[in-house]
Motif scaffolding. Structure first.
Motif, PDB file in Angstrom:
ATOM      1  N   ILE A 212      -5.313  21.975   4.075  1.00 45.18           N
ATOM      2  CA  ILE A 212      -4.637  23.035   4.838  1.00 45.18           C
ATOM      3  C   ILE A 212      -3.335  22.317   4.975  1.00 45.18           C
ATOM      4  CG2 ILE A 212      -4.238  23.808   6.956  1.00 45.18           C
ATOM      5  CD1 ILE A 212      -7.290  24.421   7.209  1.00 45.18           C
ATOM      6  N   LYS A 213      -3.261  21.196   5.277  1.00 48.35           N
ATOM      7  CA  LYS A 213      -1.796  20.412   5.241  1.00 48.35           C
ATOM      8  C   LYS A 213      -0.867  20.750   3.959  1.00 48.35           C
ATOM      9  CE  LYS A 213      -3.140  16.839   8.693  1.00 48.35           C
ATOM     10  NZ  LYS A 213      -3.512  15.520   8.812  1.00 48.35           N
ATOM     11  N   PHE A 214      -1.574  20.476   2.938  1.00 50.30           N
ATOM     12  CA  PHE A 214      -0.815  20.696   1.718  1.00 50.30           C
ATOM     13  C   PHE A 214      -0.227  22.089   1.553  1.00 50.30           C
ATOM     14  CE2 PHE A 214      -1.067  21.944  -2.820  1.00 50.30           C
ATOM     15  CZ  PHE A 214      -0.169  21.044  -3.356  1.00 50.30           C
ATOM     16  N   MET A 215      -1.120  23.064   1.904  1.00 48.88           N
ATOM     17  CA  MET A 215      -0.858  24.552   1.959  1.00 48.88           C
ATOM     18  C   MET A 215       0.247  24.799   2.729  1.00 48.88           C
ATOM     19  SD  MET A 215      -2.328  26.055  -0.863  1.00 48.88           S
ATOM     20  CE  MET A 215      -2.707  27.715  -0.497  1.00 48.88           C
ATOM     21  N   ASN A 216       0.270  24.076   3.862  1.00 49.75           N
ATOM     22  CA  ASN A 216       1.211  24.266   4.972  1.00 49.75           C
ATOM     23  C   ASN A 216       2.695  23.598   4.371  1.00 49.75           C
ATOM     24  OD1 ASN A 216      -0.133  25.871   7.146  1.00 49.75           O
ATOM     25  ND2 ASN A 216      -0.893  24.007   7.980  1.00 49.75           N
ATOM     26  N   ASP A 217       2.593  22.754   3.621  1.00 47.27           N
ATOM     27  CA  ASP A 217       4.038  22.067   2.940  1.00 47.27           C
ATOM     28  C   ASP A 217       4.362  23.250   2.194  1.00 47.27           C
ATOM     29  OD1 ASP A 217       3.503  19.780   4.091  1.00 47.27           O
ATOM     30  OD2 ASP A 217       2.721  18.734   2.330  1.00 47.27           O
ATOM     31  N   LEU A 218       3.707  24.129   1.365  1.00 49.20           N
ATOM     32  CA  LEU A 218       4.171  25.346   0.864  1.00 49.20           C
ATOM     33  C   LEU A 218       4.641  26.159   1.491  1.00 49.20           C
ATOM     34  CD1 LEU A 218       1.448  25.564  -2.019  1.00 49.20           C
ATOM     35  CD2 LEU A 218       3.307  24.056  -2.133  1.00 49.20           C
ATOM     36  N   ARG A 219       4.342  26.527   2.441  1.00 52.94           N
ATOM     37  CA  ARG A 219       4.649  27.535   3.512  1.00 52.94           C
ATOM     38  C   ARG A 219       5.945  27.172   3.904  1.00 52.94           C
ATOM     39  NH1 ARG A 219       1.700  27.813   8.028  1.00 52.94           N
ATOM     40  NH2 ARG A 219       2.518  29.903   8.368  1.00 52.94           N
ATOM     41  N   PHE A 220       6.199  25.961   4.567  1.00 53.56           N
ATOM     42  CA  PHE A 220       7.093  25.350   5.068  1.00 53.56           C
ATOM     43  C   PHE A 220       8.678  25.281   3.902  1.00 53.56           C
ATOM     44  CE2 PHE A 220       4.354  23.120   8.248  1.00 53.56           C
ATOM     45  CZ  PHE A 220       4.571  24.125   9.160  1.00 53.56           C
ATOM     46  N   MET A 221       7.943  24.818   2.888  1.00 53.85           N
ATOM     47  CA  MET A 221       9.123  24.838   1.867  1.00 53.85           C
ATOM     48  C   MET A 221       9.470  26.287   1.549  1.00 53.85           C
ATOM     49  SD  MET A 221       7.251  22.288  -0.662  1.00 53.85           S
ATOM     50  CE  MET A 221       7.807  22.549  -2.223  1.00 53.85           C
ATOM     51  N   LEU A 222       8.739  27.430   1.694  1.00 54.98           N
ATOM     52  CA  LEU A 222       9.276  28.981   1.518  1.00 54.98           C
ATOM     53  C   LEU A 222      10.130  29.120   2.510  1.00 54.98           C
ATOM     54  CD1 LEU A 222       5.717  30.250   0.519  1.00 54.98           C
ATOM     55  CD2 LEU A 222       7.904  30.381  -1.044  1.00 54.98           C
ATOM     56  N   LEU A 223       9.997  28.527   3.849  1.00 54.93           N
ATOM     57  CA  LEU A 223      11.032  28.973   4.897  1.00 54.93           C
ATOM     58  C   LEU A 223      12.326  28.492   4.437  1.00 54.93           C
ATOM     59  CD1 LEU A 223       8.730  28.381   7.933  1.00 54.93           C
ATOM     60  CD2 LEU A 223       9.702  30.587   7.099  1.00 54.93           C
ATOM     61  N   LYS A 224      12.479  27.547   3.515  1.00 58.14           N
ATOM     62  CA  LYS A 224      13.901  27.070   3.452  1.00 58.14           C
ATOM     63  C   LYS A 224      14.549  28.247   2.554  1.00 58.14           C
ATOM     64  CE  LYS A 224      12.564  22.406   2.020  1.00 58.14           C
ATOM     65  NZ  LYS A 224      13.545  21.481   2.564  1.00 58.14           N
ATOM     66  N   PHE A 225      13.879  29.294   2.185  1.00 58.56           N
ATOM     67  CA  PHE A 225      14.582  30.453   1.323  1.00 58.56           C
ATOM     68  C   PHE A 225      14.379  31.530   2.384  1.00 58.56           C
ATOM     69  CE2 PHE A 225      12.947  27.130  -1.490  1.00 58.56           C
ATOM     70  CZ  PHE A 225      13.887  27.078  -2.192  1.00 58.56           C
TER      71      PHE A 225
END
Length: 271
Positions: A212-225
């Motif tokens: 879940i932490k790994f997947m949340n990394d992806l979600r937060f990276m998406l927020l950059k855009f």
């Protein structure tokens, strides 16, 4: 030397006799080349056992630029975290895809960064479709990849995050996300008016928090855009895997429907 190794040695000697010289890797079948790595350790080790001349020695020296933390390295790292694998022994790196051109992109990156070639083989065992594999056998490269945050071995049974050097860069985050959704993303309408872009990974039950932490990394990276995603959710239990007896569960999230077009525009991916 076991029987399988003896067969490989005999086959190499037969190939040398046909060619009139010690065979280069590109002059033998992919199947034979792969068997050399699988059962003996490398093509050159197999040739040595067959008492054949060794022409190309494995590359052990690279320029500093080869390991630069750039878009190419982010591409390699992302692919390994989703549809790839670094051997536990660090003897090699493997990339998988049912689409050959995806692996050809990886091959071009390795030629550009490291000046080395890999080998391809086709695997259809235990599945209804054929999977292409692209392998690089170089311990130095594998060791460097682990050092920059790419785990070796069974990823479903480990704690890991998206490497910080990727998370901290908007450009590298974009490249990482593009490859991540290429490997494990889906774009399905499911009889809905609006399609759904989603992504999932499998994780052993005792490592779900890490997943879940790994997947949340992806979600937060998406927020950059400016791309929003749903919270992660855990799906039903998968069948116990025959190869290791591990039961995994899927962790999934999807892009908010209103941000689908923004995702396609910013990340540049669609299946």
């Amino acid at each position: 030397m076991n029987e399988e190794q003896k067969k490989i040695i005999r086959k190499l000697k037969d190939e040398a006799k046909k060619l009139g010289h010690s065979p280069r890797q590109r002059e033998i079948s992919t199947n034979l080349s792969w068997k050399c790595y699988k059962h003996i350790g490398s093509f050159n080790k197999a040739k040595k056992l067959a008492e054949l001349n060794i022409v190309n020695v494995r590359k052990t020296k690279f320029s500093r630029q080869a390991f630069k933390l750039d878009k190419d390295m982010a591409h390699i790292g992302s692919y390994l975290l989703f549809d790839g694998h670094i051997y536990d022994t660090l003897k090699g790196i493997m990339f998988s895809s049912i689409i050959l051109r995806d692996l050809q992109t990886i091959e071009k990156i390795f030629k550009r960064k490291f000046g080395i070639r890999g080998i391809y083989y086709l695997n259809s065992a235990g599945s209804n479709y054929q999977t292409h594999k692209f392998c690089i056998f170089n311990k130095l490269i594998a060791r460097k990849l682990v050092k920059i945050g790419i785990p070796k071995g069974n990823k479903t049974m480990q704690n890991f995050r998206v490497p910080q050097w990727i998370r901290n860069s908007k450009d590298l985050s974009r490249e990482f996300l593009k490859v991540a959704f290429l490997c494990e993303g889906s774009f399905k309408e499911n009889d809905r008016k609006n399609p759904r872009i989603s992504i999932n990974i499998a994780k052993a039950e005792q490592f779900l928090k890490s997943g879940i932490k790994f997947m949340n990394d992806l979600r937060f990276m998406l927020l950059k855009f400016g791309i929003r995603a749903t919270n992660c959710h855990i799906c039903g239990r998968n069948p116990i895997r025959k190869k290791d007896g591990i039961r995994t569960r899927n962790i999934r999230f999807r892009i908010i429907t209103e941000d689908n077009n923004k995702f396609i525009k910013e990340i540049g991916w669609i299946k």
